[in-house]
Design a protein around this motif. Structure first.
Motif, PDB file in Angstrom:
ATOM      1  N   ARG A  20    -106.290 -52.172  58.016  1.00 47.55           N
ATOM      2  CA  ARG A  20    -105.659 -52.728  59.217  1.00 47.55           C
ATOM      3  C   ARG A  20    -104.528 -51.854  59.751  1.00 47.55           C
ATOM      4  O   ARG A  20    -103.900 -52.189  60.745  1.00 47.55           O
ATOM      5  CB  ARG A  20    -105.118 -54.143  58.939  1.00 47.55           C
ATOM      6  CG  ARG A  20    -106.178 -55.125  58.520  1.00 47.55           C
ATOM      7  CD  ARG A  20    -107.147 -55.361  59.632  1.00 47.55           C
ATOM      8  NE  ARG A  20    -108.148 -56.327  59.218  1.00 47.55           N
ATOM      9  CZ  ARG A  20    -109.247 -56.564  59.899  1.00 47.55           C
ATOM     10  NH1 ARG A  20    -109.485 -55.917  61.012  1.00 47.55           N
ATOM     11  NH2 ARG A  20    -110.116 -57.440  59.470  1.00 47.55           N
ATOM     12  N   GLY A  67    -107.624 -71.887  63.312  1.00 49.26           N
ATOM     13  CA  GLY A  67    -107.611 -70.522  63.834  1.00 49.26           C
ATOM     14  C   GLY A  67    -108.939 -70.136  64.446  1.00 49.26           C
ATOM     15  O   GLY A  67    -108.994 -69.543  65.533  1.00 49.26           O
ATOM     16  N   LYS A  68    -110.020 -70.503  63.768  1.00 51.61           N
ATOM     17  CA  LYS A  68    -111.356 -70.211  64.303  1.00 51.61           C
ATOM     18  C   LYS A  68    -111.604 -70.975  65.599  1.00 51.61           C
ATOM     19  O   LYS A  68    -112.188 -70.436  66.545  1.00 51.61           O
ATOM     20  CB  LYS A  68    -112.427 -70.540  63.271  1.00 51.61           C
ATOM     21  CG  LYS A  68    -112.470 -69.543  62.129  1.00 51.61           C
ATOM     22  CD  LYS A  68    -113.554 -69.895  61.123  1.00 51.61           C
ATOM     23  CE  LYS A  68    -113.610 -68.879  60.006  1.00 51.61           C
ATOM     24  NZ  LYS A  68    -114.648 -69.186  59.014  1.00 51.61           N
ATOM     25  N   ALA A  70    -109.312 -71.934  67.762  1.00 51.09           N
ATOM     26  CA  ALA A  70    -108.496 -71.299  68.797  1.00 51.09           C
ATOM     27  C   ALA A  70    -109.154 -70.016  69.295  1.00 51.09           C
ATOM     28  O   ALA A  70    -109.159 -69.732  70.498  1.00 51.09           O
ATOM     29  CB  ALA A  70    -107.091 -71.003  68.261  1.00 51.09           C
ATOM     30  N   GLN A  71    -109.744 -69.244  68.387  1.00 54.30           N
ATOM     31  CA  GLN A  71    -110.454 -68.032  68.779  1.00 54.30           C
ATOM     32  C   GLN A  71    -111.653 -68.365  69.669  1.00 54.30           C
ATOM     33  O   GLN A  71    -111.916 -67.656  70.645  1.00 54.30           O
ATOM     34  CB  GLN A  71    -110.943 -67.267  67.551  1.00 54.30           C
ATOM     35  CG  GLN A  71    -109.838 -66.563  66.799  1.00 54.30           C
ATOM     36  CD  GLN A  71    -110.344 -65.899  65.536  1.00 54.30           C
ATOM     37  OE1 GLN A  71    -111.335 -66.314  64.937  1.00 54.30           O
ATOM     38  NE2 GLN A  71    -109.649 -64.848  65.111  1.00 54.30           N
ATOM     39  N   GLU A  72    -112.345 -69.427  69.342  1.00 54.37           N
ATOM     40  CA  GLU A  72    -113.505 -69.852  70.134  1.00 54.37           C
ATOM     41  C   GLU A  72    -113.080 -70.233  71.552  1.00 54.37           C
ATOM     42  O   GLU A  72    -113.708 -69.823  72.534  1.00 54.37           O
ATOM     43  CB  GLU A  72    -114.200 -71.033  69.441  1.00 54.37           C
ATOM     44  CG  GLU A  72    -115.442 -71.515  70.140  1.00 54.37           C
ATOM     45  CD  GLU A  72    -116.616 -70.566  70.031  1.00 54.37           C
ATOM     46  OE1 GLU A  72    -117.504 -70.615  70.909  1.00 54.37           O
ATOM     47  OE2 GLU A  72    -116.662 -69.766  69.075  1.00 54.37           O
ATOM     48  N   PHE A  74    -110.356 -69.288  73.135  1.00 59.47           N
ATOM     49  CA  PHE A  74    -109.902 -68.081  73.812  1.00 59.47           C
ATOM     50  C   PHE A  74    -111.084 -67.228  74.259  1.00 59.47           C
ATOM     51  O   PHE A  74    -111.097 -66.710  75.384  1.00 59.47           O
ATOM     52  CB  PHE A  74    -108.977 -67.273  72.903  1.00 59.47           C
ATOM     53  CG  PHE A  74    -108.483 -66.003  73.534  1.00 59.47           C
ATOM     54  CD1 PHE A  74    -107.519 -66.038  74.522  1.00 59.47           C
ATOM     55  CD2 PHE A  74    -108.988 -64.777  73.138  1.00 59.47           C
ATOM     56  CE1 PHE A  74    -107.059 -64.863  75.115  1.00 59.47           C
ATOM     57  CE2 PHE A  74    -108.535 -63.607  73.729  1.00 59.47           C
ATOM     58  CZ  PHE A  74    -107.569 -63.647  74.715  1.00 59.47           C
ATOM     59  N   GLY A  75    -112.071 -67.066  73.400  1.00 58.46           N
ATOM     60  CA  GLY A  75    -113.256 -66.283  73.742  1.00 58.46           C
ATOM     61  C   GLY A  75    -113.996 -66.856  74.939  1.00 58.46           C
ATOM     62  O   GLY A  75    -114.427 -66.113  75.829  1.00 58.46           O
ATOM     63  N   LYS A  76    -114.124 -68.174  74.980  1.00 56.08           N
ATOM     64  CA  LYS A  76    -114.791 -68.816  76.123  1.00 56.08           C
ATOM     65  C   LYS A  76    -113.999 -68.585  77.411  1.00 56.08           C
ATOM     66  O   LYS A  76    -114.579 -68.321  78.465  1.00 56.08           O
ATOM     67  CB  LYS A  76    -114.977 -70.308  75.863  1.00 56.08           C
ATOM     68  CG  LYS A  76    -116.081 -70.591  74.877  1.00 56.08           C
ATOM     69  CD  LYS A  76    -116.264 -72.078  74.637  1.00 56.08           C
ATOM     70  CE  LYS A  76    -117.387 -72.295  73.632  1.00 56.08           C
ATOM     71  NZ  LYS A  76    -117.587 -73.704  73.331  1.00 56.08           N
ATOM     72  N   LEU A  78    -111.928 -66.079  77.985  1.00 56.63           N
ATOM     73  CA  LEU A  78    -111.985 -64.655  78.264  1.00 56.63           C
ATOM     74  C   LEU A  78    -113.267 -64.260  78.998  1.00 56.63           C
ATOM     75  O   LEU A  78    -113.241 -63.450  79.919  1.00 56.63           O
ATOM     76  CB  LEU A  78    -111.867 -63.877  76.951  1.00 56.63           C
ATOM     77  CG  LEU A  78    -111.570 -62.398  77.008  1.00 56.63           C
ATOM     78  CD1 LEU A  78    -110.200 -62.145  77.595  1.00 56.63           C
ATOM     79  CD2 LEU A  78    -111.652 -61.810  75.613  1.00 56.63           C
ATOM     80  N   LYS A  91    -119.717 -56.035  74.973  1.00 59.85           N
ATOM     81  CA  LYS A  91    -119.753 -55.874  73.511  1.00 59.85           C
ATOM     82  C   LYS A  91    -120.171 -54.462  73.127  1.00 59.85           C
ATOM     83  O   LYS A  91    -119.596 -53.861  72.219  1.00 59.85           O
ATOM     84  CB  LYS A  91    -120.683 -56.911  72.887  1.00 59.85           C
ATOM     85  CG  LYS A  91    -120.125 -58.313  72.944  1.00 59.85           C
ATOM     86  CD  LYS A  91    -121.095 -59.328  72.367  1.00 59.85           C
ATOM     87  CE  LYS A  91    -120.544 -60.729  72.499  1.00 59.85           C
ATOM     88  NZ  LYS A  91    -121.491 -61.744  72.022  1.00 59.85           N
TER      89      LYS A  91
END
Length: 112
Positions: A20, A67-68, A70-72, A74-76, A78, A91
């Motif tokens: 990282r 967390g997962k 929230a990522q979902e 955000f991805g939608k 985005l 991608k």
């Protein structure tokens, strides 16, 4: 301690620093906080007392799920308004950029 629900992809502090590109001090501070919250635990692999490995505990399950989720969300947001083809193109391009970045980092590391 709690039952383990999954393994870390990189299970030592050194792995996290290397993969990282984080500083040792930041990783150490973050891991101490996660351990204090009971979300990870350190252990030694059988026959190896040199490297301390990390694993995620069951008590971290709700935090990981949140967390997962929230990522979902955000991805939608985005990709809102993108066609499936545009999403796929993004991608592919992003993967190429990541490969280029990794190659650049590797070159920099070889030069130093």
């Amino acid at each position: 301690m709690s039952t383990i629900i999954l393994s870390l992809q990189f299970d030592t502090a050194g792995d996290l620093v290397k993969t990282r590109h984080l500083t040792k001090s930041h990783v150490s501070t973050a891991l101490k906080e996660l351990e204090a919250r009971g979300w990870i635990e350190a252990y030694y692999a059988a026959g190896n007392r040199k490297s301390q490995h990390l694993r995620i505990t069951k008590s971290a399950e709700a935090v990981i799920a949140a967390g997962k989720a929230a990522q979902e969300v955000f991805g939608k947001q985005l990709f809102k308004g993108f066609t499936p083809r545009e999403t796929e193109q993004y991608k592919v391009l992003f993967d190429k950029m990541c490969e280029n970045a990794a190659e650049g980092l590797a070159e920099t590391e070889r030069m130093n």
